[in-house]
Scaffold this active site. Structure first.
Site, mmCIF file in Angstrom:
data_model
loop_
_atom_site.group_PDB
_atom_site.id
_atom_site.type_symbol
_atom_site.label_atom_id
_atom_site.label_comp_id
_atom_site.label_asym_id
_atom_site.label_seq_id
_atom_site.Cartn_x
_atom_site.Cartn_y
_atom_site.Cartn_z
ATOM 1 N N ARG A 178 6.658 2.521 47.626
ATOM 2 C CA ARG A 178 7.209 2.983 48.720
ATOM 3 C C ARG A 178 6.043 4.227 49.297
ATOM 4 O O ARG A 178 5.961 4.299 50.444
ATOM 5 C CB ARG A 178 8.548 3.344 48.771
ATOM 6 C CG ARG A 178 9.367 2.313 48.503
ATOM 7 C CD ARG A 178 10.903 2.691 48.676
ATOM 8 N NE ARG A 178 11.190 3.457 49.664
ATOM 9 C CZ ARG A 178 12.338 4.204 50.071
ATOM 10 N NH1 ARG A 178 13.121 4.609 49.301
ATOM 11 N NH2 ARG A 178 12.562 4.711 51.211
ATOM 12 N N CYS A 238 12.057 12.769 49.104
ATOM 13 C CA CYS A 238 12.100 11.407 48.811
ATOM 14 C C CYS A 238 12.471 10.593 50.264
ATOM 15 O O CYS A 238 11.810 10.897 51.012
ATOM 16 C CB CYS A 238 13.173 11.176 47.842
ATOM 17 S SG CYS A 238 14.944 11.887 48.298
#
Length: 281
Positions: A178, A238
């Site tokens: 990601r 995050c």
């Protein structure tokens, strides 16, 4: 007083009258999972907190998927459960501490120092020979008294300004895939904030699902290329400010205190197409 991690045996030895447990189990793909798991069996004396309803605030499409909750509302909720000045709070989940660490961070942000995460979560508790219960405890309401925060946050404007005049280093807790912009499924845009480093939150955990020893964590974090020697110059992020708390907790447990959190994280950052995006390593 336990302020980072606590083992199952240490938790079992705490006096119940001065201990309050928070069950933070949750699944991003199934928001009702945690409540069902709690009803099926939880640690004795535990109260349930929901990531969306209790540990996050309202979304407006520009502030990320899990904005921080209103401090006054959260304080009232904690007080209603019985979180007082002399109470040791222990948060737990069944997902490597990713949701429990969020609760840990939020309580520290409100100045409650006596809060820890159960190392290894529900599995560690059961493996130590302790049982679960379906009994829901009666809360012992008190007045929650916020104190000076133990952890700081930075907002999106500070992160944007940091691109031109670096004052801190971002550490992205998402998976390497990601981070590189591959297989993004949670947010509409893949990639990462320019200049960010990557340490997946799972790298702090051992094969048993518990945290690595403090000395090993300290060695790994100190060896991370590009990481400032001064932990106060480290800001965690995050996808939505949840798993980043695992990295923050790991650093604190390793004795590398003082790092901060960018709560909006990638989901807030990428909501504005004018903000720059990097991809690859």
């Amino acid at each position: 007083m336990h302020t980072t991690l606590i083992s199952a045996s240490e938790l079992a030895a705490l006096p119940p009258a001065h201990t309050l447990l928070l069950d933070c189990r949750f699944q991003l793909a199934d928001s009702g999972y945690g409540a069902r798991a709690y009803a099926a069996g939880h640690l004795p004396g535990a109260h349930y907190l929901h990531l969306d309803a209790d540990l996050s605030g309202p979304k407006n499409g520009r502030n990320g998927r899990h904005p921080l909750p209103d401090s006054t509302a959260l304080g009232a909720r904690l007080g209603a459960l019985g979180v007082g000045e002399n109470i040791q709070v222990v948060a737990y989940d069944d997902a490597g501490g990713m949701f429990a660490a969020r609760a840990w961070f939020l309580l520290r942000r409100l100045g409650h120092a006596a809060v820890a995460v159960l190392d290894g979560g529900v599995a560690a508790w059961q493996q130590a020979g302790f049982s679960l219960t379906e009994e829901v405890p009666l809360p012992q309401p008190c007045r929650f008294k916020p104190a000076p925060a133990l952890n700081a946050i930075v907002d999106v404007d500070a992160v944007l300004a940091n691109l031109a005049q670096p004052d801190f280093v971002l550490v992205d807790a998402r998976s390497p895939e990601r981070f590189r912009g591959m297989g993004e499924s949670m947010d509409p845009v893949g990639g990462h904030i320019p200049g960010a480093l990557n340490r997946c939150f799972l790298d702090n955990l051992g094969p048993d699902g518990g945290y690595l020893p403090a000395a090993q964590l300290a060695s790994q974090w100190r060896a991370m290329p590009g990481l400032p020697a001064d932990s106060r110059a480290v800001v965690h992020q995050c996808g939505s400010g949840v798993t980043a708390c695992v990295n923050l907790l790991a650093m604190e447990h390793a004795g590398l205190g003082g790092s901060r959190l960018y709560p909006g994280s990638w989901s807030e950052w990428c909501s504005d197409p004018a903000r720059p995006v990097s991809s690859g390593t």
